[in-house]
Write a protein that holds these residues in place. Sequence first.
Motif, short mmCIF file in Angstrom:
data_model
loop_
_atom_site.label_atom_id
_atom_site.label_comp_id
_atom_site.label_asym_id
_atom_site.label_seq_id
_atom_site.Cartn_x
_atom_site.Cartn_y
_atom_site.Cartn_z
N ALA A 1 2.33 -4.86 -6.89
CA ALA A 1 2.58 -3.43 -7.06
C ALA A 1 1.40 -2.61 -6.57
O ALA A 1 1.57 -1.57 -5.91
CB ALA A 1 2.86 -3.12 -8.53
N GLY A 2 0.20 -3.07 -6.88
CA GLY A 2 -1.00 -2.37 -6.42
C GLY A 2 -1.14 -2.39 -4.92
O GLY A 2 -1.57 -1.40 -4.30
N GLN A 3 -0.78 -3.50 -4.30
CA GLN A 3 -0.83 -3.61 -2.84
C GLN A 3 0.09 -2.58 -2.20
O GLN A 3 -0.28 -1.90 -1.23
CB GLN A 3 -0.43 -5.02 -2.41
N ALA A 4 1.32 -2.46 -2.73
CA ALA A 4 2.27 -1.49 -2.19
C ALA A 4 1.79 -0.06 -2.40
O ALA A 4 1.87 0.78 -1.49
CB ALA A 4 3.64 -1.69 -2.83
N LEU A 5 1.27 0.23 -3.60
CA LEU A 5 0.84 1.59 -3.89
C LEU A 5 -0.39 1.97 -3.08
O LEU A 5 -0.50 3.09 -2.57
CB LEU A 5 0.57 1.74 -5.39
N ARG A 6 -1.31 1.04 -2.91
CA ARG A 6 -2.50 1.30 -2.10
C ARG A 6 -2.09 1.67 -0.66
O ARG A 6 -2.64 2.58 -0.05
CB ARG A 6 -3.40 0.07 -2.12
N SER A 7 -1.10 0.95 -0.14
CA SER A 7 -0.62 1.22 1.21
C SER A 7 0.04 2.60 1.28
O SER A 7 -0.17 3.35 2.24
CB SER A 7 0.36 0.14 1.65
N ALA A 8 0.85 2.94 0.28
CA ALA A 8 1.50 4.26 0.25
C ALA A 8 0.47 5.37 0.16
O ALA A 8 0.62 6.44 0.78
CB ALA A 8 2.49 4.34 -0.91
#
Length: 345
Positions: free
Chosen positions: A84-91
């Motif tokens: 989840a953190g990986q996706a949010l960091r990218s967004a």
Amino acid sequence: MHLHSISPAWPEHCVSQAEALSLLKYPGVWDSLRPRSRTILEKVLTGESGIAQRYAWIKDTARLIAAPPQELAEIFETAAPSLAGQALRSAMDRGGVTAQEIDALFICTCTGYLCPGVTSHVAENLGLRPNAVLHDVVGLGCGAAIPSLRAATDFLTARPDATVAVVAVELCTAAFYVDDDPGVLVSLCLFGDGACATLWRGRETAATGWRAHGFRSLHQPQHRESIRFVNAGGRLRNQLHRSVPGLAAAAVKQLFDAEKAAGLPENVRVIAHSGGRDVLESLRAALPGHPLRESESVLRDCGNMSSPSVLIALHRALEAGVTDPLWLTAFGAGFSAHSCRLDLE
């Protein structure tokens, strides 16, 4: 509310259907199954399932089959916040948003449970403000992303200057389960891990120009036993009945007709949860003229990831430069179905 950015994420392990079959033929798994069950797995994993590959946090079937419930829970506790953190960091990077600018974080999941929830871990890891609002949405299954967006809309209605993150994350490997039930066997052939993060603002943003509105939900508890997780010795066991494609199509058609009566444009593009080949075929029959290409491509490349699937299909549509009005729909445990509109303004 207005979409500012969107970004998916997957674990590093990518597993083809042929490789999945070879992994399931590990003696501790394969030998425990009846001949008919082995035939089902071989037929689905070597046939036209609509899936070419899936992603897995852990691809070691031997480890998963031997793992006690405690170890599966620990896999989820590590992997869900990380993905989840990986996706949010990218967004955040895509939208030029810092962690300090995020006023609220909503995360939906159904493949594990943490208290405090996944939001607590992600907020700490990414450095959100201590006063950021955290909301964990659990128990809504594959359809959870759209109700989570609806909750974010309510928050932004009260605070239109806020920035809100909504993330869907599922670790289906943490819900790995094997027995001779056909629904369990089909689940082994469909589900994969993934996440998708979105950032939203209450006022129009030049980042994307898309506005979400027109949320609808439909609940049919009389069909609850058709699709749900049950507790089997402390492990999550997916209960999946063959009637689900028909239930999904009928529920989605009901939502679509209601939105059409409210003024849905003729050129609307339908973006649906990628439940499976049979689900997509049933949806196409219920909604003639809507090919569901993005949903089909997500199923092909990622399998059924549960709640992130519809958001990743949305991401693909936006990356392709779609400008038609969009109608999103997702469905699952409950039995429930949900929808919303996105218009380019």
